[in-house]
Design a protein around this motif. Structure first.
Motif, PDB file in Angstrom:
ATOM      1  N   PHE A  20     -26.737 -64.865  53.716  1.00 36.18           N
ATOM      2  CA  PHE A  20     -28.048 -64.607  53.111  1.00 36.18           C
ATOM      3  C   PHE A  20     -27.955 -64.568  51.579  1.00 36.18           C
ATOM      4  O   PHE A  20     -28.745 -65.198  50.874  1.00 36.18           O
ATOM      5  CB  PHE A  20     -28.623 -63.286  53.640  1.00 36.18           C
ATOM      6  N   VAL A  92     -25.218 -55.472  45.817  1.00 37.34           N
ATOM      7  CA  VAL A  92     -26.024 -55.345  47.041  1.00 37.34           C
ATOM      8  C   VAL A  92     -25.437 -54.252  47.933  1.00 37.34           C
ATOM      9  O   VAL A  92     -26.170 -53.412  48.475  1.00 37.34           O
ATOM     10  CB  VAL A  92     -26.091 -56.700  47.797  1.00 37.34           C
TER      11      VAL A  92
ATOM     12  N   HIS B  58     -31.260 -53.312  58.474  1.00 39.00           N
ATOM     13  CA  HIS B  58     -30.159 -53.648  57.565  1.00 39.00           C
ATOM     14  C   HIS B  58     -30.468 -54.954  56.828  1.00 39.00           C
ATOM     15  O   HIS B  58     -30.301 -55.048  55.607  1.00 39.00           O
ATOM     16  CB  HIS B  58     -28.850 -53.762  58.350  1.00 39.00           C
ATOM     17  N   LYS B  61     -32.970 -54.431  54.133  1.00 36.58           N
ATOM     18  CA  LYS B  61     -32.384 -53.760  52.970  1.00 36.58           C
ATOM     19  C   LYS B  61     -31.573 -54.731  52.132  1.00 36.58           C
ATOM     20  O   LYS B  61     -31.620 -54.696  50.902  1.00 36.58           O
ATOM     21  CB  LYS B  61     -31.477 -52.607  53.435  1.00 36.58           C
ATOM     22  N   VAL B  62     -30.807 -55.585  52.794  1.00 39.22           N
ATOM     23  CA  VAL B  62     -29.979 -56.561  52.071  1.00 39.22           C
ATOM     24  C   VAL B  62     -30.882 -57.539  51.307  1.00 39.22           C
ATOM     25  O   VAL B  62     -30.620 -57.854  50.148  1.00 39.22           O
ATOM     26  CB  VAL B  62     -29.030 -57.308  53.041  1.00 39.22           C
ATOM     27  N   ALA B  63     -31.958 -57.975  51.947  1.00 36.55           N
ATOM     28  CA  ALA B  63     -32.880 -58.920  51.295  1.00 36.55           C
ATOM     29  C   ALA B  63     -33.513 -58.277  50.063  1.00 36.55           C
ATOM     30  O   ALA B  63     -33.578 -58.888  48.986  1.00 36.55           O
ATOM     31  CB  ALA B  63     -33.958 -59.354  52.289  1.00 36.55           C
ATOM     32  N   ALA B  65     -32.397 -55.697  48.305  1.00 35.20           N
ATOM     33  CA  ALA B  65     -31.379 -55.437  47.272  1.00 35.20           C
ATOM     34  C   ALA B  65     -30.977 -56.728  46.567  1.00 35.20           C
ATOM     35  O   ALA B  65     -30.813 -56.745  45.344  1.00 35.20           O
ATOM     36  CB  ALA B  65     -30.156 -54.776  47.907  1.00 35.20           C
ATOM     37  N   THR B  66     -30.848 -57.810  47.325  1.00 38.86           N
ATOM     38  CA  THR B  66     -30.448 -59.092  46.725  1.00 38.86           C
ATOM     39  C   THR B  66     -31.495 -59.546  45.710  1.00 38.86           C
ATOM     40  O   THR B  66     -31.159 -59.926  44.583  1.00 38.86           O
ATOM     41  CB  THR B  66     -30.279 -60.172  47.825  1.00 38.86           C
ATOM     42  N   ASP B  67     -32.755 -59.497  46.108  1.00 39.39           N
ATOM     43  CA  ASP B  67     -33.822 -59.929  45.194  1.00 39.39           C
ATOM     44  C   ASP B  67     -33.882 -59.045  43.951  1.00 39.39           C
ATOM     45  O   ASP B  67     -34.113 -59.526  42.837  1.00 39.39           O
ATOM     46  CB  ASP B  67     -35.169 -59.934  45.930  1.00 39.39           C
ATOM     47  N   LYS B  68     -33.653 -57.741  44.167  1.00 37.58           N
ATOM     48  CA  LYS B  68     -33.687 -56.790  43.054  1.00 37.58           C
ATOM     49  C   LYS B  68     -32.570 -57.106  42.042  1.00 37.58           C
ATOM     50  O   LYS B  68     -32.806 -57.162  40.832  1.00 37.58           O
ATOM     51  CB  LYS B  68     -33.495 -55.383  43.634  1.00 37.58           C
ATOM     52  N   ILE B  69     -31.363 -57.334  42.549  1.00 39.71           N
ATOM     53  CA  ILE B  69     -30.226 -57.611  41.659  1.00 39.71           C
ATOM     54  C   ILE B  69     -30.376 -58.982  40.997  1.00 39.71           C
ATOM     55  O   ILE B  69     -30.093 -59.141  39.808  1.00 39.71           O
ATOM     56  CB  ILE B  69     -28.885 -57.526  42.432  1.00 39.71           C
ATOM     57  N   LEU B  70     -30.834 -59.966  41.762  1.00 39.44           N
ATOM     58  CA  LEU B  70     -31.017 -61.307  41.181  1.00 39.44           C
ATOM     59  C   LEU B  70     -32.022 -61.267  40.034  1.00 39.44           C
ATOM     60  O   LEU B  70     -31.866 -61.969  39.037  1.00 39.44           O
ATOM     61  CB  LEU B  70     -31.488 -62.299  42.252  1.00 39.44           C
ATOM     62  N   SER B  72     -32.947 -58.365  38.214  1.00 38.55           N
ATOM     63  CA  SER B  72     -32.568 -57.483  37.102  1.00 38.55           C
ATOM     64  C   SER B  72     -31.313 -57.957  36.370  1.00 38.55           C
ATOM     65  O   SER B  72     -31.150 -57.652  35.185  1.00 38.55           O
ATOM     66  CB  SER B  72     -32.403 -56.044  37.588  1.00 38.55           C
TER      67      SER B  72
END
Lengths: 138, 85
Positions: A20, A92, B58, B61-63, B65-70, B72
């Motif tokens: 993902f 993440v 889960h 949450k991963v999706a 968090a990934t969008d948030k980090i990408l 920021s």
């Protein structure tokens, strides 16, 4: 009776997560071989952490994240792989476990990864930096 | 012990019943699994449901968090990507 007083990782990173995150990072489906290799490196670190924890040694959340970041950064450098995945997976991992690092500046993040790749600090040193970032929000 | 008994009675009292319609194949697979593990079919269904909901949660949450980090750390990720080329 065992009591868990210290924070630990509830969520770990699995193959689906690696697929993902790679897909989101590059905007296309990742090659299966690449995803398997990255996941294999993540699993190696998770197994090492399990081994260390077996005798009751507490491995903090930040040490676990630091071990993963250090390992993935060196793996990416050695294998000429995209180093961005190292930070992204670790960030993440911390985020899904409730330890936010998204507020860190891009300069901070860039410096952390570059320092790991050039100066090879210990996992404890990296963990201290991650802890400082995550706890600066509290 | 008393607290546990009270909690258990509360859980029983607050459970909701529903009808689950399965295909013949799904029913047989569920029955066989329950027999193999010596559990009730209800137990197997509830366990599968919890596992599935945990899995989806889960993934969400991963999706997120990934969008948030990408978003920021876009600049840092760009610089790291450029260093490699």
């Amino acid at each position: 009776m065992t009591r868990r007083l210290r924070p630990t990782l509830v969520h770990t990173i699995d193959f689906e997560d690696v697929m993902f995150v790679l897909r989101r990072l590059n905007g296309v489906d990742p090659s299966l071989t690449h995803a398997v290799r990255i996941n294999s490196e993540v699993s190696k670190v998770q197994r090492r952490i399990e081994d260390i924890s077996k005798d009751g040694t507490y491995v903090s959340v930040y040490i676990q994240a630091a071990m993963l970041l250090r390992h993935l950064t060196h793996y990416c450098l050695t294998n000429k792989s995209d180093i961005r995945i190292a930070w992204l997976l670790v960030a993440v991992l911390l985020e899904v476990n409730g330890f936010s690092v998204s507020h860190a500046s891009s300069d901070q993040i860039y410096e952390i990864v570059r320092t790991i790749s050039t100066a090879d600090p210990s996992a404890h040193q990296i963990a201290d930096v991650l802890r400082t970032i995550a706890e600066s929000l509290k | 012990m008393r607290v546990n008994a009270m909690t258990s009675r509360y859980a029983q009292a607050t459970r909701k019943a529903m009808t689950l319609r399965l295909t013949a194949g799904e029913y047989e697979a569920l029955r066989d699994r329950a027999r193999a593990e010596r559990l009730s079919m209800q137990h197997v269904v509830r366990r599968a449901l919890r596992a599935h909901l945990d899995f989806i949660s889960h993934q969400d949450k991963v999706a997120e968090a990934t969008d948030k980090i990408l978003a920021s750390h876009a600049e840092a990720l760009d610089r790291l990507g450029n260093d490699a080329t």
